[in-house]
Design a protein around this motif. Sequence first.
Motif, PDB file in Angstrom:
ATOM      1  N   CYS A 270       0.888  -1.285   0.196  1.00 29.93           N
ATOM      2  CA  CYS A 270       0.021  -0.074  -0.069  1.00 29.93           C
ATOM      3  C   CYS A 270       0.925   1.187  -0.154  1.00 29.93           C
ATOM      4  O   CYS A 270       0.674   2.053  -0.498  1.00 29.93           O
ATOM      5  N   PHE A 271       1.960   1.401   0.746  1.00 33.05           N
ATOM      6  CA  PHE A 271       2.694   2.243   0.831  1.00 33.05           C
ATOM      7  C   PHE A 271       3.518   2.623  -0.510  1.00 33.05           C
ATOM      8  O   PHE A 271       3.644   3.680  -1.070  1.00 33.05           O
ATOM      9  N   PHE A 272       3.992   1.547  -1.101  1.00 31.95           N
ATOM     10  CA  PHE A 272       4.450   1.734  -2.486  1.00 31.95           C
ATOM     11  C   PHE A 272       3.409   2.241  -3.540  1.00 31.95           C
ATOM     12  O   PHE A 272       3.939   2.952  -4.178  1.00 31.95           O
ATOM     13  N   GLN A 273       2.354   1.604  -3.478  1.00 30.29           N
ATOM     14  CA  GLN A 273       1.449   2.323  -4.375  1.00 30.29           C
ATOM     15  C   GLN A 273       1.007   3.816  -3.996  1.00 30.29           C
ATOM     16  O   GLN A 273       0.998   4.603  -5.046  1.00 30.29           O
ATOM     17  N   TYR A 274       1.238   4.154  -2.845  1.00 33.11           N
ATOM     18  CA  TYR A 274       0.964   5.613  -2.429  1.00 33.11           C
ATOM     19  C   TYR A 274       2.004   6.299  -2.935  1.00 33.11           C
ATOM     20  O   TYR A 274       1.951   7.470  -3.492  1.00 33.11           O
ATOM     21  N   VAL A 275       3.179   6.105  -2.792  1.00 35.93           N
ATOM     22  CA  VAL A 275       4.457   6.827  -3.157  1.00 35.93           C
ATOM     23  C   VAL A 275       4.639   6.797  -4.758  1.00 35.93           C
ATOM     24  O   VAL A 275       5.358   7.875  -5.310  1.00 35.93           O
ATOM     25  N   GLN A 276       4.017   5.700  -5.416  1.00 32.58           N
ATOM     26  CA  GLN A 276       4.102   5.613  -6.859  1.00 32.58           C
ATOM     27  C   GLN A 276       3.239   6.771  -7.497  1.00 32.58           C
ATOM     28  O   GLN A 276       3.532   7.253  -8.292  1.00 32.58           O
ATOM     29  N   ALA A 277       1.962   7.098  -6.720  1.00 30.05           N
ATOM     30  CA  ALA A 277       1.089   7.836  -7.214  1.00 30.05           C
ATOM     31  C   ALA A 277       1.438   9.249  -7.337  1.00 30.05           C
ATOM     32  O   ALA A 277       2.393   9.494  -6.233  1.00 30.05           O
ATOM     33  N   LYS A 278       1.075  10.389  -7.921  1.00 32.89           N
ATOM     34  CA  LYS A 278       1.829  11.577  -8.053  1.00 32.89           C
ATOM     35  C   LYS A 278       0.555  12.568  -8.404  1.00 32.89           C
ATOM     36  O   LYS A 278      -0.669  12.154  -8.581  1.00 32.89           O
ATOM     37  N   THR A 279       0.723  13.887  -8.157  1.00 31.87           N
ATOM     38  CA  THR A 279      -0.107  14.773  -8.469  1.00 31.87           C
ATOM     39  C   THR A 279      -0.041  15.364  -9.933  1.00 31.87           C
ATOM     40  O   THR A 279       1.478  15.767  -9.957  1.00 31.87           O
ATOM     41  N   VAL A 280      -0.671  15.681 -10.827  1.00 32.83           N
ATOM     42  CA  VAL A 280      -0.420  16.248 -12.051  1.00 32.83           C
ATOM     43  C   VAL A 280      -1.322  17.302 -12.087  1.00 32.83           C
ATOM     44  O   VAL A 280      -2.622  17.123 -12.073  1.00 32.83           O
ATOM     45  N   THR A 281      -0.484  18.456 -12.148  1.00 29.20           N
ATOM     46  CA  THR A 281      -1.172  19.585 -12.439  1.00 29.20           C
ATOM     47  C   THR A 281      -1.066  20.393 -13.561  1.00 29.20           C
ATOM     48  O   THR A 281      -0.042  20.562 -14.242  1.00 29.20           O
ATOM     49  N   TYR A 282      -2.404  20.678 -14.210  1.00 32.79           N
ATOM     50  CA  TYR A 282      -2.596  21.488 -15.353  1.00 32.79           C
ATOM     51  C   TYR A 282      -3.141  23.060 -14.937  1.00 32.79           C
ATOM     52  O   TYR A 282      -3.918  23.141 -14.414  1.00 32.79           O
ATOM     53  N   ASP A 283      -2.386  24.057 -15.522  1.00 34.57           N
ATOM     54  CA  ASP A 283      -2.935  25.414 -15.427  1.00 34.57           C
ATOM     55  C   ASP A 283      -3.572  25.821 -16.899  1.00 34.57           C
ATOM     56  O   ASP A 283      -2.667  25.948 -17.830  1.00 34.57           O
ATOM     57  N   PHE A 284      -4.983  25.850 -16.958  1.00 30.71           N
ATOM     58  CA  PHE A 284      -5.374  26.545 -18.116  1.00 30.71           C
ATOM     59  C   PHE A 284      -6.101  27.739 -18.090  1.00 30.71           C
ATOM     60  O   PHE A 284      -6.753  28.176 -17.220  1.00 30.71           O
ATOM     61  N   ASN A 285      -5.446  28.695 -19.078  1.00 30.20           N
ATOM     62  CA  ASN A 285      -6.041  29.876 -19.342  1.00 30.20           C
ATOM     63  C   ASN A 285      -6.921  29.776 -20.669  1.00 30.20           C
ATOM     64  O   ASN A 285      -6.188  29.772 -21.769  1.00 30.20           O
ATOM     65  N   VAL A 286      -8.178  29.817 -20.349  1.00 34.67           N
ATOM     66  CA  VAL A 286      -9.132  29.752 -21.763  1.00 34.67           C
ATOM     67  C   VAL A 286      -9.289  30.814 -22.470  1.00 34.67           C
ATOM     68  O   VAL A 286      -9.895  31.859 -21.802  1.00 34.67           O
ATOM     69  N   THR A 287      -8.902  31.093 -23.560  1.00 33.16           N
ATOM     70  CA  THR A 287      -9.146  32.374 -24.297  1.00 33.16           C
ATOM     71  C   THR A 287      -9.547  31.873 -25.608  1.00 33.16           C
ATOM     72  O   THR A 287      -9.396  30.851 -26.033  1.00 33.16           O
ATOM     73  N   TRP A 288      -9.920  32.958 -26.338  1.00 35.50           N
ATOM     74  CA  TRP A 288      -9.925  33.023 -27.750  1.00 35.50           C
ATOM     75  C   TRP A 288      -8.466  32.905 -28.620  1.00 35.50           C
ATOM     76  O   TRP A 288      -7.617  33.803 -28.267  1.00 35.50           O
ATOM     77  N   VAL A 289      -8.743  32.038 -29.621  1.00 37.20           N
ATOM     78  CA  VAL A 289      -7.414  32.159 -30.740  1.00 37.20           C
ATOM     79  C   VAL A 289      -7.881  32.096 -31.943  1.00 37.20           C
ATOM     80  O   VAL A 289      -9.133  31.449 -32.190  1.00 37.20           O
ATOM     81  N   THR A 290      -7.287  32.184 -33.073  1.00 36.88           N
ATOM     82  CA  THR A 290      -7.507  31.805 -34.348  1.00 36.88           C
ATOM     83  C   THR A 290      -6.844  30.528 -34.919  1.00 36.88           C
ATOM     84  O   THR A 290      -5.824  30.390 -34.780  1.00 36.88           O
ATOM     85  N   ALA A 291      -7.657  29.980 -35.620  1.00 40.85           N
ATOM     86  CA  ALA A 291      -7.414  28.544 -36.214  1.00 40.85           C
ATOM     87  C   ALA A 291      -7.932  28.121 -37.498  1.00 40.85           C
ATOM     88  O   ALA A 291      -8.969  29.040 -37.985  1.00 40.85           O
TER      89      ALA A 291
END
Length: 615
Positions: free
Chosen positions: A17-38
């Motif tokens: 259980c400890f091994f699984q705990y230390v294997q898991a990680k926090t993945v963070t995304y910072d999203f600034n949602v704006t208009w762009v042209t495509a």
Amino acid sequence: MVTSAAGLLVRLVAALCFFQYVQAKTVTYDFNVTWVTANPDGLYDRKVVGINGQWPLPVIEVDKGDQLVVNMHNGLGDKRASIHFHGMFQNGTNEMDGPSMVTQCPVSPGSSITYNFTVNQNGTYWYHCHTDYCYPDGYRQALIVHDKDAYFNDMYDEEYAITMSDWYHEMIEDITFIDKSNPTGAEPIPNAFLFNDTLNSSLSVEPGKTYLLRLINVGAFVAQYFYIEDHTFKIVEIDGVYTDATEASILYISVAQRYSVLVTMKNSTEKNYPIVTVADSQLLDTIPSDLRLNHTNWLEYNKTAAHPQATITVADASDLIPFDDMSLVPHDRMELLPEADLVIDLTVYMENLDNGADYALLNNISYTRPKVPTLFTVMSAGELATNSEVYGDYTHPMVLGHNQVVEIILNNGDGGSHPFHLHGHNFQLINRAPAYGEHFYDYADGDPVAYDPSNHTAFPKYPARRDTFVLPPQGYFVIRFVADNPGVWFFHCHIDWHLQQGLGMTLIEAPLQIQERLTIPQNHYDVCEASGVQSKGNAAGNTVDYLDLSGQNKQVAWLPAGFTAKGIVAMVFSCVSAFLGMAFISVYGASGIKMANKKRKTEKAAAEGSASTDS
């Protein structure tokens, strides 16, 4: 000795259980949602929803067991937003599911929200906006959950995530759809179909290797056929559920569905092979002459070799016989659930309502948003949370008991197909008619055929499971799941135009357990305050009497049946107008006759006088 062995076992489990705990990680995304042209199809520059100034959007990638944190800031300036992590169960984190006015308030321009949940699933998913029908404007992308324990990990060398989608040149808000000028409810025709948000692309491959292709239809409307010339593949996953490796050559992928397939390359670099996608033209009311339904991309063995176009023609598309997803066997061998504790019997209808526009209904209800997000009503209603009345008449609420086996029978009274998605669960596919393949459109031109619970084909022992299932034209499907995930879950057609028309309903699962287990973060309440949306009260926003729904949002009224008082008055005035008009015509006509007679008499007298003078 026994005690020592038991102690060793306990230490071993704790270490794992400890091994699984230390294997898991926090993945963070910072999203600034704006208009762009495509301009993904090379035909038209347009505004799209970008993230951090970029489009296509970033692919979210995590490992099973990770904590996913997405900080979203709405920098659009003129549009509200949210994120739904499609296919994520959100077990214990229902407030992170994302559909506005279901589990959260919409995020207004200038506001921010944080989504934070543990990903205890595996497979292929996607994320998209779930506010004001904005994801066709580009706000959608793949979400991949890698699993070190997937049974097929040693069966492939590399992987690709592939999205396919329809594409509109106009902003969704500028397309006229629900309007009396479109009484048939004809869906807007896309301008193009994309492959990984572009056209004419290549996947670089090496001879002899096996690739895992994760296929995702992130479109708003049109299903697509998928195949690779001179190659077969093995299906190993649908909608996050591992299946026994099953060989197939053609897939039919509706909007919101996902498949993972293993493809083994040939031992030669002489040729490149077309990857073919064909839009399902049966869904389109018209096919403009400049709309390409079939597209070719390539398995690229050799950059310098020719990149041939696929040989299929539009006329051939209806002859493509796709693999039937109901025949897949889940790798975990989960057996057919027992007879249902609760059966929800529904029929899809498309009807013109009182404003002359076309709407979608489940039974007699066209989903209409409440004034308070339904989850927030649960959290503020106390013991009344088990009473479906507090959620309003037009959210089509259904309260489910904790751990009930639920069966949904969905009949189709409409001549089009509908891919239905259930939030918070996958479900067993236990019956559908007609089946995929050459018979899928068999009922489209006849009368609807409803499911008969006393006369049906045998249910599979190990039913396939997924979270998005296609309802055939004028046919039916039957699904089952266990209500083991307390939360407010949306059940809706994933054709975005049909959701706009109201083709959805709300399942409130174990509301008292929701109250016990859930804590809505202050940040989410702040979003409500910034958007001017109430965070307490019933569907009408009433916080004093939760059974008083005065002022709730209502669906458009039904067309009058027969003569109503208003109709009678209109008829009377029409008749009076008609009589006055006829009288006017008669008087005017008679006066014209008199004038003509008088003129003729005058001319006759003058002629007679002239003749007398001549003689």
